[in-house]
Scaffold this motif. Structure first.
Motif, PDB file in Angstrom:
ATOM      1  N   TRP A  33     -58.630  33.822  27.942  1.00  0.00           N
ATOM      2  CA  TRP A  33     -59.220  33.156  26.778  1.00  0.00           C
ATOM      3  C   TRP A  33     -60.684  32.879  27.112  1.00  0.00           C
ATOM      4  CZ3 TRP A  33     -57.326  32.447  21.994  1.00  0.00           C
ATOM      5  CH2 TRP A  33     -55.943  32.535  21.796  1.00  0.00           C
ATOM      6  N   PHE A  34     -61.535  33.181  26.168  1.00  0.00           N
ATOM      7  CA  PHE A  34     -62.959  32.980  26.335  1.00  0.00           C
ATOM      8  C   PHE A  34     -63.498  32.264  25.105  1.00  0.00           C
ATOM      9  CE2 PHE A  34     -63.607  35.631  30.056  1.00  0.00           C
ATOM     10  CZ  PHE A  34     -62.465  36.401  30.047  1.00  0.00           C
ATOM     11  N   ARG A  35     -64.689  31.711  25.239  1.00  0.00           N
ATOM     12  CA  ARG A  35     -65.286  31.046  24.088  1.00  0.00           C
ATOM     13  C   ARG A  35     -66.790  31.254  24.073  1.00  0.00           C
ATOM     14  NH1 ARG A  35     -64.179  24.686  25.768  1.00  0.00           N
ATOM     15  NH2 ARG A  35     -65.684  24.567  27.508  1.00  0.00           N
ATOM     16  N   VAL A  36     -67.339  31.207  22.884  1.00  0.00           N
ATOM     17  CA  VAL A  36     -68.781  31.308  22.690  1.00  0.00           C
ATOM     18  C   VAL A  36     -69.215  30.120  21.847  1.00  0.00           C
ATOM     19  CG1 VAL A  36     -70.694  32.692  21.849  1.00  0.00           C
ATOM     20  CG2 VAL A  36     -68.686  33.825  22.794  1.00  0.00           C
ATOM     21  N   GLU A  41     -73.816  31.569  26.102  1.00  0.00           N
ATOM     22  CA  GLU A  41     -73.170  32.829  26.435  1.00  0.00           C
ATOM     23  C   GLU A  41     -71.652  32.649  26.457  1.00  0.00           C
ATOM     24  OE1 GLU A  41     -76.676  34.800  29.220  1.00  0.00           O
ATOM     25  OE2 GLU A  41     -74.727  34.289  30.088  1.00  0.00           O
ATOM     26  N   ARG A  42     -70.975  33.789  26.425  1.00  0.00           N
ATOM     27  CA  ARG A  42     -69.525  33.770  26.485  1.00  0.00           C
ATOM     28  C   ARG A  42     -69.072  33.122  27.793  1.00  0.00           C
ATOM     29  NH1 ARG A  42     -66.106  38.497  23.904  1.00  0.00           N
ATOM     30  NH2 ARG A  42     -67.868  38.149  22.509  1.00  0.00           N
ATOM     31  N   GLU A  43     -68.109  32.234  27.680  1.00  0.00           N
ATOM     32  CA  GLU A  43     -67.615  31.467  28.824  1.00  0.00           C
ATOM     33  C   GLU A  43     -66.122  31.653  28.971  1.00  0.00           C
ATOM     34  OE1 GLU A  43     -67.387  26.717  30.093  1.00  0.00           O
ATOM     35  OE2 GLU A  43     -67.512  27.317  27.997  1.00  0.00           O
ATOM     36  N   GLY A  44     -65.697  31.895  30.180  1.00  0.00           N
ATOM     37  CA  GLY A  44     -64.271  32.009  30.427  1.00  0.00           C
ATOM     38  C   GLY A  44     -63.608  30.652  30.429  1.00  0.00           C
ATOM     39  N   VAL A  45     -62.442  30.581  29.840  1.00  0.00           N
ATOM     40  CA  VAL A  45     -61.694  29.333  29.729  1.00  0.00           C
ATOM     41  C   VAL A  45     -60.458  29.358  30.617  1.00  0.00           C
ATOM     42  CG1 VAL A  45     -60.375  27.868  28.158  1.00  0.00           C
ATOM     43  CG2 VAL A  45     -62.516  28.914  27.394  1.00  0.00           C
ATOM     44  N   ALA A  46     -59.714  30.445  30.543  1.00  0.00           N
ATOM     45  CA  ALA A  46     -58.479  30.544  31.315  1.00  0.00           C
ATOM     46  C   ALA A  46     -58.072  32.000  31.423  1.00  0.00           C
ATOM     47  CB  ALA A  46     -57.352  29.740  30.656  1.00  0.00           C
ATOM     48  N   ALA A  47     -57.280  32.284  32.440  1.00  0.00           N
ATOM     49  CA  ALA A  47     -56.797  33.641  32.631  1.00  0.00           C
ATOM     50  C   ALA A  47     -55.383  33.601  33.194  1.00  0.00           C
ATOM     51  CB  ALA A  47     -57.718  34.420  33.557  1.00  0.00           C
ATOM     52  N   ILE A  48     -54.655  34.667  32.915  1.00  0.00           N
ATOM     53  CA  ILE A  48     -53.288  34.778  33.404  1.00  0.00           C
ATOM     54  C   ILE A  48     -53.068  36.179  33.962  1.00  0.00           C
ATOM     55  CG2 ILE A  48     -52.302  35.555  31.199  1.00  0.00           C
ATOM     56  CD1 ILE A  48     -49.959  33.617  31.752  1.00  0.00           C
ATOM     57  N   TYR A  57     -57.727  27.984  35.313  1.00  0.00           N
ATOM     58  CA  TYR A  57     -58.521  27.394  34.243  1.00  0.00           C
ATOM     59  C   TYR A  57     -59.915  27.064  34.740  1.00  0.00           C
ATOM     60  CZ  TYR A  57     -53.876  26.682  32.284  1.00  0.00           C
ATOM     61  OH  TYR A  57     -52.604  26.881  31.805  1.00  0.00           O
ATOM     62  N   ALA A  58     -60.861  27.148  33.835  1.00  0.00           N
ATOM     63  CA  ALA A  58     -62.205  26.683  34.132  1.00  0.00           C
ATOM     64  C   ALA A  58     -62.164  25.176  34.360  1.00  0.00           C
ATOM     65  CB  ALA A  58     -63.146  27.018  32.971  1.00  0.00           C
ATOM     66  N   ASP A  59     -63.036  24.685  35.216  1.00  0.00           N
ATOM     67  CA  ASP A  59     -63.059  23.257  35.521  1.00  0.00           C
ATOM     68  C   ASP A  59     -63.262  22.408  34.269  1.00  0.00           C
ATOM     69  OD1 ASP A  59     -64.769  23.568  38.733  1.00  0.00           O
ATOM     70  OD2 ASP A  59     -62.658  23.744  38.188  1.00  0.00           O
ATOM     71  N   SER A  60     -64.008  22.956  33.320  1.00  0.00           N
ATOM     72  CA  SER A  60     -64.330  22.200  32.117  1.00  0.00           C
ATOM     73  C   SER A  60     -63.109  21.931  31.239  1.00  0.00           C
ATOM     74  CB  SER A  60     -65.386  22.945  31.293  1.00  0.00           C
ATOM     75  OG  SER A  60     -64.933  24.238  30.951  1.00  0.00           O
ATOM     76  N   VAL A  61     -62.026  22.693  31.437  1.00  0.00           N
ATOM     77  CA  VAL A  61     -60.843  22.514  30.586  1.00  0.00           C
ATOM     78  C   VAL A  61     -59.597  22.185  31.385  1.00  0.00           C
ATOM     79  CG1 VAL A  61     -61.819  24.149  28.935  1.00  0.00           C
ATOM     80  CG2 VAL A  61     -60.094  24.946  30.566  1.00  0.00           C
ATOM     81  N   LYS A  62     -59.705  22.202  32.695  1.00  0.00           N
ATOM     82  CA  LYS A  62     -58.542  21.968  33.549  1.00  0.00           C
ATOM     83  C   LYS A  62     -57.929  20.605  33.242  1.00  0.00           C
ATOM     84  CE  LYS A  62     -59.105  23.866  37.439  1.00  0.00           C
ATOM     85  NZ  LYS A  62     -59.572  24.181  38.818  1.00  0.00           N
ATOM     86  N   ARG A 100     -53.892  45.890  37.299  1.00  0.00           N
ATOM     87  CA  ARG A 100     -53.010  45.765  38.450  1.00  0.00           C
ATOM     88  C   ARG A 100     -53.495  44.741  39.462  1.00  0.00           C
ATOM     89  NH1 ARG A 100     -53.426  51.170  37.155  1.00  0.00           N
ATOM     90  NH2 ARG A 100     -51.499  52.155  36.451  1.00  0.00           N
ATOM     91  N   VAL A 101     -54.582  44.031  39.115  1.00  0.00           N
ATOM     92  CA  VAL A 101     -55.117  43.019  40.025  1.00  0.00           C
ATOM     93  C   VAL A 101     -55.490  41.773  39.232  1.00  0.00           C
ATOM     94  CG1 VAL A 101     -56.000  44.716  41.664  1.00  0.00           C
ATOM     95  CG2 VAL A 101     -57.475  43.899  39.813  1.00  0.00           C
ATOM     96  N   TRP A 102     -55.643  40.680  39.938  1.00  0.00           N
ATOM     97  CA  TRP A 102     -56.078  39.427  39.336  1.00  0.00           C
ATOM     98  C   TRP A 102     -57.542  39.551  38.916  1.00  0.00           C
ATOM     99  CZ3 TRP A 102     -55.210  35.101  37.022  1.00  0.00           C
ATOM    100  CH2 TRP A 102     -56.107  34.037  37.093  1.00  0.00           C
ATOM    101  N   LEU A 103     -57.813  39.250  37.659  1.00  0.00           N
ATOM    102  CA  LEU A 103     -59.166  39.375  37.136  1.00  0.00           C
ATOM    103  C   LEU A 103     -59.905  38.047  37.072  1.00  0.00           C
ATOM    104  CD1 LEU A 103     -58.557  41.828  34.150  1.00  0.00           C
ATOM    105  CD2 LEU A 103     -59.315  42.377  36.470  1.00  0.00           C
ATOM    106  N   GLY A 104     -59.176  36.990  36.823  1.00  0.00           N
ATOM    107  CA  GLY A 104     -59.821  35.700  36.659  1.00  0.00           C
ATOM    108  C   GLY A 104     -60.475  35.566  35.298  1.00  0.00           C
ATOM    109  N   TYR A 105     -61.214  34.489  35.118  1.00  0.00           N
ATOM    110  CA  TYR A 105     -61.833  34.197  33.832  1.00  0.00           C
ATOM    111  C   TYR A 105     -63.351  34.201  33.919  1.00  0.00           C
ATOM    112  CZ  TYR A 105     -62.106  29.640  36.084  1.00  0.00           C
ATOM    113  OH  TYR A 105     -62.350  28.642  36.970  1.00  0.00           O
ATOM    114  N   GLU A 106     -63.882  34.406  35.115  1.00  0.00           N
ATOM    115  CA  GLU A 106     -65.329  34.257  35.266  1.00  0.00           C
ATOM    116  C   GLU A 106     -66.130  35.372  34.607  1.00  0.00           C
ATOM    117  OE1 GLU A 106     -63.401  32.052  38.651  1.00  0.00           O
ATOM    118  OE2 GLU A 106     -63.147  34.008  37.719  1.00  0.00           O
TER     119      GLU A 106
END
Length: 123
Positions: A33-36, A41-48, A57-62, A100-106
């Motif tokens: 999930w990302f947000r603008v 700029e586009r910011e990552g929020v969370a990833a699975i 989760y990003a620190d801002s939403v954890k 096939r790998v962990w991408l993260g939200y960054e």
């Protein structure tokens, strides 16, 4: 052809809650999930990463946001609680195929499938 469709956005008062949904065709292992926000700029929020059972989760939403999925319904959700005005943004769900790998939200550039977005406004 994979399509992602977000829904559930709207206007909410600070401290309130909203649940975003993302409908996708098929089961996507890597999703984010990302947000603008306006002027930002586009910011990552969370990833699975379902293969490894990883969610971050990003620190801002954890502690306030929860990323979940319902495989039977081919849906993912972003439950957003204790919303703040700074959470106001267009929210997008994204997926990477193949993955096939962990991408993260960054890095939004890691994801190659995007929905059209849904607006969340917190006042």
């Amino acid at each position: 052809h994979v399509q992602l469709v977000e829904s559930g956005g709207g206007s909410v008062q600070a401290g309130g809650s909203v649940t975003l949904s993302c409908a996708g065709s098929g089961y996507q292992v890597c999703m984010g999930w990302f947000r603008v926000a306006p002027g930002k700029e586009r910011e990552g929020v969370a990833a699975i990463y379902s293969t490894a059972g990883m969610t971050e989760y990003a620190d801002s939403v954890k502690g306030r946001f929860t990323f979940s999925r319902d495989n039977a319904k081919k849906m993912v959700y972003l439950q957003m609680n204790s919303l703040k005005p700074e959470d106001t943004a267009m929210y997008y769900c994204a997926a990477r195929q193949p993955c096939r790998v962990w991408l993260g939200y960054e890095d939004p550039g890691e994801y190659n499938i995007w929905g059209q977005g849904t607006q969340v406004t917190v006042s």
